[in-house]
Motif scaffolding. Structure first.
Motif, PDB file in Angstrom:
ATOM      1  N   HIS A 263       6.905  -9.202  -1.857  1.00 35.17           N
ATOM      2  CA  HIS A 263       5.629  -8.665  -2.332  1.00 35.17           C
ATOM      3  C   HIS A 263       4.903  -7.966  -1.189  1.00 35.17           C
ATOM      4  N   THR A 264       4.176  -6.908  -1.551  1.00 36.08           N
ATOM      5  CA  THR A 264       3.490  -6.123  -0.535  1.00 36.08           C
ATOM      6  C   THR A 264       2.042  -5.874  -0.950  1.00 36.08           C
ATOM      7  N   MET A 265       1.127  -6.083   0.029  1.00 32.62           N
ATOM      8  CA  MET A 265      -0.248  -5.650  -0.217  1.00 32.62           C
ATOM      9  C   MET A 265      -0.300  -4.156   0.047  1.00 32.62           C
ATOM     10  N   ARG A 266      -0.745  -3.433  -0.928  1.00 31.45           N
ATOM     11  CA  ARG A 266      -0.898  -1.986  -0.839  1.00 31.45           C
ATOM     12  C   ARG A 266      -2.397  -1.764  -0.728  1.00 31.45           C
ATOM     13  N   ILE A 267      -2.870  -1.515   0.464  1.00 29.30           N
ATOM     14  CA  ILE A 267      -4.314  -1.465   0.707  1.00 29.30           C
ATOM     15  C   ILE A 267      -4.712  -0.060   1.120  1.00 29.30           C
ATOM     16  N   ASN A 268      -5.621   0.535   0.365  1.00 28.59           N
ATOM     17  CA  ASN A 268      -6.025   1.926   0.583  1.00 28.59           C
ATOM     18  C   ASN A 268      -7.523   2.044   0.831  1.00 28.59           C
TER      19      ASN A 268
END
Lengths: 385, 385, 385
Positions: A263-268
């Motif tokens: 799982h990956t945190m995709r933080i923008n």
């Protein structure tokens, strides 16, 4: 091990980020965003999993964020179900209390004469650009400098978003250094302001190592040059068309932080120069309404089986398209059976840099001291190019 | 194995209850509740998993409950999907029939001249206090005596409840011998008649081995003494404030029976002396309406992420709070990294007793013959204390 | 290995169908149905998992079906999320294009002077009887002959159905050669035209190896003879009462094709001689309405816990009953602990044939050349018997 197996092992090593892993050690040497500031209210706690570690994120009643271990040292109950009290957090099971460094400060039922030294993990935090950044490495944290950008510090429209994607972080980072994908992944339906401005032409590519990471230049024709400024080890900075026709473009800061290896945190961060505070506020409200809390990972069947994409043709569509490409590679991409070509030059450079830094770390040599670019980096837009 | 690993192995052994395991053998020497009588209608069958075994629970057309193996001996189809016929059960696949001991009594398509000896598992049952108890051990069952209590045999208000919790049985049992937790776990919101009567003060603790198990005494101040009468290996008997203000307290019998090592049957009897049959019946109806079929394990996200507790401030709230504490330790609690203190005296005694009994069983010595307490055990309430 | 373990290993081998497995090799020597033709529109692609392989099924814009590997050779993204273009399919990530044999025909961003030889899997297809059949073996496919039946080529009522069941293929095939189960599994409620006509009497059984597979004869009394014509390795052909009272019976072709070792494609053709095109069409519409898309695997709790069967008393009920029997054996049936009897003669013959053919394949000898029965096989119905 034959060379094929060695290659497989090496590629796998790049994707693994647990506490004991090589890549886990490397990533832990950098400040990483782990949450959106506005999503953590004062006096509240949340569970947070990052780099395969279970942690407790809480904000003191006075408003300061803290990150400590996930479980109480006593009987190992998760700490985020407890109570925030002032600057500290108390376990709901037997009331052991911890400060923001993870130091145990009270054990009410033990009637301690002297409090023994009981400590759980505790990591330094910085809040910047509407995000909470953590330093999960050992020893003192480096100065909070590398993640900073002028674009995240100016007044104007600025929103943050955090998604959890159900795939490994590395394929997300590789996608940042793969300008070609834009011409296919984001061309679906051949509509939308983004693809109109970028065009579906296949770009000529150039990748240059910088003091901060990699400068990526994709040229699709005269006056159509797209540059992105990638910062080691997992941030990309790009510009995309903004919500106002013929208005300024939006700076996007995009981090891919491992939750764990699946799982990956995709933080923008999305940031645009101010058009006056009234318009800025309206754009903020519009964004919240249109984009909502859409996370493509919650729509697997729609995207993969029924091929239904979100209605919003802006950030949600782009996100969904990237998710189909990246999650479509599998939860952890199969790199042993891939067939790289010359258009994968950015990915090849990325892997070389990671390998070089991992080798340095392993051999005890000093890895490269990546530093924030001091010169102003102009990311050209069709207007400016 | 170093001492740390040995300790880890030993602690793990206490939690494992499969057919071949040490603790599984020990638990199988005792009558265990496995179902609520009223939930098994005459002529019906249900699947039942207990102590890591898959079984078939059915009630004959005349009303007698039986417990046999989970699968037909023929082609191993689950038996509970078949038909109850008189006192027997017939497999839906090819009609093999079994009696309540698991003996095969008919194989219609085999046209047997003499029925061969085909047998699946079969375990004796007792119905008591509105619960179905099973003896899953080898050899003849002991007399049904240890689970009995005067409080479960008197007229009055009496209801039963069975929940399945998604965590190991041992952390549930340990919680029974941890009076301190009440002052924290059940103090959330600092409201409700239970915590008002018990108080959030940290208690002085005393634990005494008895003929039946452990007597636990928690003193929170003058006139505030709480006693519970724990019966080996997994029952607790406590008193809690009743539904009628200034009325009698409720006796709660609470069993934690392994479904398997990741799930626990949480089986309770709530019993209160009669206030007249009309009031008793109304209380029964009220309980059914207020408490419903709430099982905190069905509300993980509410409890752990959104921290929303059930509306009912009586048994449902208490259950939910315990679930957060116990499931919060993990599916199987991490005992290697715990930090026990003097307030964990009950847990330490519990583990010593289990270890002692397991050692006896292993060495072939006779384990302790636990027996029902003959003297009347008064569990003081604020009124009586 | 002791004989018991050897037997267990051998039985397990019969159920495993992955690319490297013995049974996987055997099954791959036969044409297998994998989809219903009408469910694949022109210009569309679908993911397909068969025999433990992930594949891409697509239909060209002109209407021709193709089956190629599941992932693009480039960066291994799933191909079915791409675009069908003419007779080819293009990956959504970087636009690599493949033809129906799996040959890569374009790599737009590579600017190839000469296209290198890049190939993913590609398997021949045949469409027949409203189904798509694939040949997943190595080398050239055999003539498409064995699956053919007169009953699937005549005018009249004809519908197809594909279910995915959550259990291993072999227990589904064994059920085809187990005529006894009809008297129990399909007798539940003792109603419906099927059981009325077949009766719940236990049959006398006869099993004969034919050129195509196994002929199964179940005699339940004078004038009540039921014959089925089983084709190696996983098709059964039976007749069941039709939807029109006293009208013709329906021919059912029933394939059990492994998705993987835990899931099975249950693919059926239902075919009835024409009663005039108007009636045929009405029956088709009725079937679609009554039977719908019911898949018993989507109703596990209803069937196994609440024992609620579907309302439709025809094909849905029969399917649901078979599902309870077969999924009830476990995801992969436990064959080591089964107790076969003389009524299991068909299953015993089936396993002998599979073992014989596997031995031949393993030793390099030529397996039997199964061929379509040339003589007309009359499947008697109560009317014709």
């Amino acid at each position: 091990m034959n060379p094929q197996q060695q290659r497989g092992e090496r590629l796998q090593q790049l994707s693994r980020t647990g506490p004991g892993s090589e890549m886990g050690r490397l990533l832990r040497r950098f400040w990483q965003p782990v949450a959106v500031s506005s999503k953590l209210a004062a006096g509240k706690a949340q569970p947070l999993r990052a780099l395969c570690e279970d942690l407790t994120l809480y904000r003191s009643e006075a408003g300061r964020a803290h990150l400590v271990g996930g479980r109480c040292a006593h009987r190992c109950t998760v700490l985020h179900t407890g109570w925030v009290e002032g600057d500290r957090i108390r376990c709901m099971y037997h009331g052991w209390q911890y400060d923001g460094t993870g130091q145990c400060t009270e054990r009410p039922a033990e009637r301690d004469a002297d409090l023994p030294n009981v400590k759980i993990a505790g990591y330094p935090l910085e809040e910047y650009g509407g995000l909470i950044f953590a330093y999960l490495g050992e020893g003192p944290a480096p100065a909070f400098d590398l993640p900073r950008k002028d674009a995240f510090e100016r007044p104007g429209f600025m929103v943050q978003r955090k998604n959890i994607w159900n795939c490994n972080w590395l394929q997300c980072v590789e996608n940042s250094l793969d300008a070609t994908h834009v011409s296919f992944v984001h061309a679906a339906g051949r509509e939308g302001r983004f693809i109109e401005n970028v065009s579906t032409a296949v770009p000529e590519l150039e990748y240059l190592e910088t003091d901060a990471g990699i400068r990526q230049i994709a040229t699709r024709g005269p006056g159509n040059v797209r540059v992105s400024d990638w910062t080691f080890p997992n941030n990309n900075h790009i510009v995309v068309p903004g919500p106002v026709k013929d208005g300024p473009w939006v700076d996007v800061g995009m981090w891919n932080v491992p939750v764990d290896d699946e799982h990956t945190m995709r933080i923008n961060i999305y940031s645009m120069p101010s058009l006056g505070s009234e318009i800025d506020e309206r754009l903020n409200a519009d964004f919240a309404q249109v984009a909502g809390d859409y996370n493509p990972a919650d729509h697997y069947d729609d995207l993969f089986l029924h091929r239904r994409y979100p209605e919003d043709r802006h950030s949600n569509l782009t996100n969904a398209q990237d998710y189909v490409a990246l999650r479509g590679q599998g939860v952890i991409a199969d790199r042993v059976n891939e067939t790289l070509g010359r258009s994968d030059a950015g990915i090849a450079l990325l892997r070389r840099l990671f390998s070089r830094e991992l080798d340095a770390l392993k051999s005890g040599a000093e890895p490269k001291r990546w530093r924030r670019l001091t010169e102003h980096v102009e990311l050209p837009t069709p207007a400016s190019a």
